[in-house]
Design a protein around this motif. Sequence first.
Motif, PDB file in Angstrom:
ATOM      1  N   ASP A 134       8.166   4.515   2.649  1.00  0.00           N
ATOM      2  CA  ASP A 134       7.117   5.401   2.128  1.00  0.00           C
ATOM      3  C   ASP A 134       6.877   5.118   0.640  1.00  0.00           C
ATOM      4  N   SER A 135       6.624   3.866   0.325  1.00  0.00           N
ATOM      5  CA  SER A 135       6.464   3.453  -1.073  1.00  0.00           C
ATOM      6  C   SER A 135       5.359   4.260  -1.770  1.00  0.00           C
ATOM      7  N   GLN A 136       5.613   4.615  -3.020  1.00  0.00           N
ATOM      8  CA  GLN A 136       4.707   5.425  -3.815  1.00  0.00           C
ATOM      9  C   GLN A 136       4.292   4.675  -5.087  1.00  0.00           C
ATOM     10  N   PRO A 137       3.127   4.997  -5.630  1.00  0.00           N
ATOM     11  CA  PRO A 137       2.710   4.331  -6.877  1.00  0.00           C
ATOM     12  C   PRO A 137       3.756   4.444  -7.989  1.00  0.00           C
ATOM     13  N   GLN A 150       0.838  -1.191   0.000  1.00  0.00           N
ATOM     14  CA  GLN A 150       0.000   0.000   0.000  1.00  0.00           C
ATOM     15  C   GLN A 150       0.880   1.251   0.000  1.00  0.00           C
ATOM     16  N   LYS A 151       0.348   2.291  -0.591  1.00  0.00           N
ATOM     17  CA  LYS A 151       1.059   3.574  -0.596  1.00  0.00           C
ATOM     18  C   LYS A 151       1.433   3.974   0.828  1.00  0.00           C
ATOM     19  N   GLY A 152       2.681   4.377   0.991  1.00  0.00           N
ATOM     20  CA  GLY A 152       3.171   4.762   2.310  1.00  0.00           C
ATOM     21  C   GLY A 152       3.814   3.633   3.083  1.00  0.00           C
ATOM     22  N   ASP A 186       6.772   4.059  -7.683  1.00  0.00           N
ATOM     23  CA  ASP A 186       7.820   3.058  -7.453  1.00  0.00           C
ATOM     24  C   ASP A 186       7.455   1.717  -8.083  1.00  0.00           C
ATOM     25  N   SER A 187       6.231   1.590  -8.579  1.00  0.00           N
ATOM     26  CA  SER A 187       5.798   0.339  -9.199  1.00  0.00           C
ATOM     27  C   SER A 187       6.678   0.044 -10.411  1.00  0.00           C
ATOM     28  N   VAL A 202       2.631  -0.818  -6.098  1.00  0.00           N
ATOM     29  CA  VAL A 202       2.250   0.009  -4.960  1.00  0.00           C
ATOM     30  C   VAL A 202       0.854   0.542  -5.224  1.00  0.00           C
ATOM     31  N   LYS A 203      -0.075   0.140  -4.352  1.00  0.00           N
ATOM     32  CA  LYS A 203      -1.467   0.538  -4.536  1.00  0.00           C
ATOM     33  C   LYS A 203      -1.736   1.892  -3.891  1.00  0.00           C
ATOM     34  N   PRO A 204      -2.463   2.761  -4.595  1.00  0.00           N
ATOM     35  CA  PRO A 204      -2.727   4.105  -4.063  1.00  0.00           C
ATOM     36  C   PRO A 204      -3.666   4.081  -2.860  1.00  0.00           C
TER      37      PRO A 204
END
Lengths: 114, 112
Positions: free
Chosen positions: A79-82, A14-16, A84-85, A112-114
């Motif tokens: 803090d993964s972001q879309p 998930q995002k973040g 980064d997909s 990475v899901k928003p």
Amino acid sequence: QQQVKQSPQSLIVQKGGISIINCAYENTAFDYFPWYQQFPGKGPALLIAIRPDVSEKKEGRFTISFNKSAKQFSLHIMDSQPGDSATYFCAASKGSGNTGKLIFGQGTTLQVKP
Amino acid sequence: DSGVTQTPKHLITATGQRVTLRCSPRSGDLSVYWYQQSLDQGLQFLIQYYNGEERAKGNILERFSAQQFPDLHSELNLSSLELGDSALYFCASSPLAHGELFFGEGSRLTVL
């Protein structure tokens, strides 16, 4: 013979959240460990790299953790972001003059899901 | 944009044929590398040239050959093509004989 084993094959975060990708190697002569990021239709691009004389390297949201005794290294994306997909590859090489002759892991597809 | 240019982007050919893939490295880079990316084998190092000379060799088949020309561009020649040669072929370059690699966008080869 697969000298660099990468897991998981795919990852949904998930995002973040924190994305963690692990790699294990067999050859103790390896002394350069880069991570590459590849978007669809593009070539791999160097993200971050580490040498075995340090246990951790951080660049922005990306961190490599290195465990020489266990012959393992991992990529943490904080803090993964879309955006980064992508597909992430770990790699290894031996000899300071051979950093381009890389042995790649099989890759991890990160979503990475928003 | 990495600055590495590969042509053609896509190529469809038949078994038994021969093709040539071309790579122009980043301006000033002396090393060129060729990698093959396939679903079953992943990314595999084929060969490296440095300033016109072969420097390192990987899992490159005898049917494949490469060279680097005086202007530093490189060509990968694939002959007697088989279905299993279908893959993405990447060229990368680096300023010296080692260091960070800059990959092109690849040439997708389909052998029918």
